[in-house]
Motif scaffolding. Structure first.
Motif, PDB file in Angstrom:
ATOM      1  N   TYR A  34     -10.832  -2.198  -6.132  1.00  0.00           N
ATOM      2  CA  TYR A  34     -11.201  -0.944  -5.477  1.00  0.00           C
ATOM      3  C   TYR A  34     -11.129  -1.081  -3.961  1.00  0.00           C
ATOM      4  N   TYR A  35     -10.900   0.046  -3.299  1.00  0.00           N
ATOM      5  CA  TYR A  35     -10.827   0.121  -1.839  1.00  0.00           C
ATOM      6  C   TYR A  35     -12.153   0.677  -1.339  1.00  0.00           C
TER       7      TYR A  35
ATOM      8  N   GLN B 172      -8.598   0.162   8.548  1.00  0.00           N
ATOM      9  CA  GLN B 172      -8.093  -0.387   7.296  1.00  0.00           C
ATOM     10  C   GLN B 172      -7.749   0.690   6.269  1.00  0.00           C
ATOM     11  N   TRP B 173      -6.520   0.629   5.786  1.00  0.00           N
ATOM     12  CA  TRP B 173      -6.038   1.448   4.675  1.00  0.00           C
ATOM     13  C   TRP B 173      -4.725   0.838   4.184  1.00  0.00           C
ATOM     14  N   PRO B 174      -4.450   0.935   2.903  1.00  0.00           N
ATOM     15  CA  PRO B 174      -3.206   0.348   2.392  1.00  0.00           C
ATOM     16  C   PRO B 174      -2.001   1.209   2.735  1.00  0.00           C
ATOM     17  N   SER B 175      -0.892   0.590   3.000  1.00  0.00           N
ATOM     18  CA  SER B 175       0.333   1.350   3.259  1.00  0.00           C
ATOM     19  C   SER B 175       0.823   2.021   1.981  1.00  0.00           C
ATOM     20  N   ASP B 176       0.489   1.446   0.843  1.00  0.00           N
ATOM     21  CA  ASP B 176       0.841   2.025  -0.455  1.00  0.00           C
ATOM     22  C   ASP B 176      -0.221   3.041  -0.830  1.00  0.00           C
ATOM     23  N   GLN B 177       0.046   4.313  -0.565  1.00  0.00           N
ATOM     24  CA  GLN B 177      -0.898   5.376  -0.849  1.00  0.00           C
ATOM     25  C   GLN B 177      -0.509   6.082  -2.148  1.00  0.00           C
ATOM     26  N   PRO B 178      -1.480   6.697  -2.842  1.00  0.00           N
ATOM     27  CA  PRO B 178      -1.171   7.377  -4.107  1.00  0.00           C
ATOM     28  C   PRO B 178      -0.127   8.473  -3.933  1.00  0.00           C
TER      29      PRO B 178
ATOM     30  N   GLY C  74      -0.989  12.297  -3.168  1.00  0.00           N
ATOM     31  CA  GLY C  74      -1.374  12.824  -1.865  1.00  0.00           C
ATOM     32  C   GLY C  74      -2.807  12.534  -1.501  1.00  0.00           C
ATOM     33  N   VAL C  75      -3.593  12.008  -2.432  1.00  0.00           N
ATOM     34  CA  VAL C  75      -4.956  11.581  -2.136  1.00  0.00           C
ATOM     35  C   VAL C  75      -4.896  10.414  -1.156  1.00  0.00           C
ATOM     36  N   SER C  76      -5.818  10.357  -0.210  1.00  0.00           N
ATOM     37  CA  SER C  76      -5.830   9.252   0.745  1.00  0.00           C
ATOM     38  C   SER C  76      -6.804   8.173   0.294  1.00  0.00           C
ATOM     39  N   ILE C  77      -6.438   6.916   0.565  1.00  0.00           N
ATOM     40  CA  ILE C  77      -7.266   5.759   0.237  1.00  0.00           C
ATOM     41  C   ILE C  77      -7.443   4.933   1.502  1.00  0.00           C
ATOM     42  N   GLY C  78      -8.673   4.511   1.777  1.00  0.00           N
ATOM     43  CA  GLY C  78      -8.910   3.700   2.962  1.00  0.00           C
ATOM     44  C   GLY C  78      -9.976   2.656   2.725  1.00  0.00           C
ATOM     45  N   GLY C  79      -9.998   1.633   3.583  1.00  0.00           N
ATOM     46  CA  GLY C  79     -11.037   0.616   3.522  1.00  0.00           C
ATOM     47  C   GLY C  79     -10.507  -0.760   3.200  1.00  0.00           C
TER      48      GLY C  79
ATOM     49  N   GLY D 165     -13.801 -11.025  -5.918  1.00  0.00           N
ATOM     50  CA  GLY D 165     -15.179 -11.006  -5.437  1.00  0.00           C
ATOM     51  C   GLY D 165     -15.335 -11.027  -3.940  1.00  0.00           C
ATOM     52  N   TYR D 166     -14.209 -11.026  -3.188  1.00  0.00           N
ATOM     53  CA  TYR D 166     -14.278 -11.085  -1.728  1.00  0.00           C
ATOM     54  C   TYR D 166     -13.474  -9.947  -1.093  1.00  0.00           C
ATOM     55  N   LEU D 167     -13.826  -9.648   0.155  1.00  0.00           N
ATOM     56  CA  LEU D 167     -13.215  -8.542   0.886  1.00  0.00           C
ATOM     57  C   LEU D 167     -11.992  -8.997   1.675  1.00  0.00           C
ATOM     58  N   TYR D 168     -10.945  -8.173   1.613  1.00  0.00           N
ATOM     59  CA  TYR D 168      -9.708  -8.453   2.333  1.00  0.00           C
ATOM     60  C   TYR D 168      -9.246  -7.202   3.070  1.00  0.00           C
ATOM     61  N   ARG D 169      -8.600  -7.424   4.205  1.00  0.00           N
ATOM     62  CA  ARG D 169      -8.012  -6.301   4.955  1.00  0.00           C
ATOM     63  C   ARG D 169      -6.863  -5.687   4.161  1.00  0.00           C
ATOM     64  N   THR D 170      -6.683  -4.407   4.333  1.00  0.00           N
ATOM     65  CA  THR D 170      -5.536  -3.712   3.738  1.00  0.00           C
ATOM     66  C   THR D 170      -4.485  -3.377   4.795  1.00  0.00           C
TER      67      THR D 170
END
Length: 396
Positions: A185-186, A199-205, A208-213, A219-224
């Motif tokens: 999850y983002y 932070q947001w992934p270049s691969d977006q749905p 047209g929905v936006s995804i960020g974070g 179990g760990y956090l990574y930059r997108t």
């Protein structure tokens, strides 16, 4: 309850204008634009609507929040939050209307803590953040912090009044929502006033929905977005919010790219000044190739962020039912600042508001909201262009 459709927000700035209003439950707006000749003609006029529709055909503006074991259906379609480049006519759909424009970074604020730190923490924080205005943040290191909590510090703040354990929203590429930051999850986070998340992934749905974070992996956090080492960045120093009102005023920016919940807080206390987040449209998040900016819903004076920076309901006057929307965007050397009415709530706020150039600055046009009327035609809102220096949104 299963959610099937989304109508999202599009808000157009700049030197373009006027497309016919259009409902678009399953398709994006097809905008026809006409070039305007002067900054004085610039208006913010395209507002599409965020509406969720359940199995029973009822509508709500409340983002469905579920655990991964009780997921919602993927969001079907979306237009973006704010587009810096054109203006168009307001849309309405179903029984809700959401609006907004954007805003950007400015001069000085009254953040509580001093300089930047290179460390992030899992503890809660003041919503004012830990940085002085325009102080440099520290770097974020991938794979070092657990997905269990928000990495607070260096401009990142925790939104403790929502049900996402401090996150602004938690979504995956399928449009499913979660209440906890879990594998795949983002996890979208909030930044202090004047800053925007990076932070947001270049691969977006494709919907047209936006995804960020940040993304949760093992179990760990990574930059997108690995083009930057920082989770929050300052915008242009071209706009502030200034209060001459005795009570607190809550400016609630939308979580974008992300859920579009108006939950990112700027808490303006009596006599204070806070920077507005002004993103550079040439470098910030692009929605399907179009430049974006930021947007704020502004509650009545006396409503604090915990009460006002949420999804509201038609029974109240907070969140997406707040009476005023502010916008700002920077493009081609000009900052566009707007005050526009929220179609959800036509009742005037309990304050007046104007956009006023600071000393030595150059502002094209005027924008004032007094006694329930805007300058110009008195109903559609107004926009100015800042070509030198900065301007203030002044509450009085």
């Amino acid at each position: 309850m299963k959610y099937q459709s989304l109508i999202s927000v599009a808000l157009y700035f700049g030197t373009m204008a006027m497309a016919a209003p259009k409902a678009h439950f399953h398709k994006k707006r097809d905008a026809a634009v006409t070039t305007l000749s002067t900054l004085e003609d610039v208006v913010t006029d395209d507002v599409n609507v965020t509406v969720y529709i359940d199995d029973d055909g009822e509508t709500t503006t409340d983002l469905p929040a579920t655990t991964p074991t009780t997921t919602v259906s993927p969001v079907a379609t979306a237009v973006q939050d704010d587009v810096v480049a054109g203006t168009s006519a307001a849309n309405t759909a179903a029984n809700t209307a959401a609006v907004a424009t954007s805003a950007q970074a400015s001069e000085t604020s009254t953040s509580t803590s001093s300089s930047s730190s290179s460390s992030y923490s899992s503890s809660s924080s003041s919503i004012d953040g830990d940085l002085k205005s325009f102080a440099s943040p520290g770097k974020f290191v991938d794979g070092t912090l657990s997905c269990d909590s928000v990495p607070v510090g260096n401009g990142v703040i925790s939104i403790d009044w929502l049900q996402y354990n401090g996150w602004a929203s938690i979504l995956n590429l399928g449009g499913y929502a979660s209440t906890t930051c879990v594998e795949g999850y983002y996890c979208s986070y909030a930044c202090q006033a004047g800053m925007s998340k990076t932070q947001w992934p270049s691969d977006q749905p494709s919907s047209g929905v936006s995804i960020g974070g940040l993304v949760c992996k093992n179990g760990y956090l990574y930059r997108t977005n690995t083009d930057t080492d920082y989770l929050c960045e300052w915008g242009k120093e071209t706009a502030n919010a200034v209060s001459k009102v005795d009570e607190v005023i809550s400016l609630c920016r939308t979580d974008y790219p992300g859920s579009e919940n108006m939950c990112i807080p700027t808490r303006l206390t009596a006599g204070s000044t806070k920077p507005i987040s002004v993103v550079d449209s040439s470098t910030y998040y692009k929605w399907e190739g179009q430049s974006t900016s930021s947007q704020y819903y502004v509650n009545n004076a006396g409503i604090d962020v915990e009460e006002g920076c949420i999804w509201g309901t038609s029974a109240g006057t907070v969140g997406n039912w707040a009476p005023v929307n502010l916008g700002a965007g920077y493009t081609n050397g000009v900052t566009y600042l707007s005050i526009i009415p929220n179609p959800n709530n036509k009742t005037p706020p309990n304050y007046s508001l104007k956009i006023e150039a600071t000393s030595g600055s150059t502002q094209s046009g005027s924008c004032v909201y007094e006694n329930g009327k805007y300058n110009g035609d008195g109903s559609d809102g107004c926009t100015v262009g800042v070509t030198k220096g900065s301007s203030n949104f002044v509450f009085y």
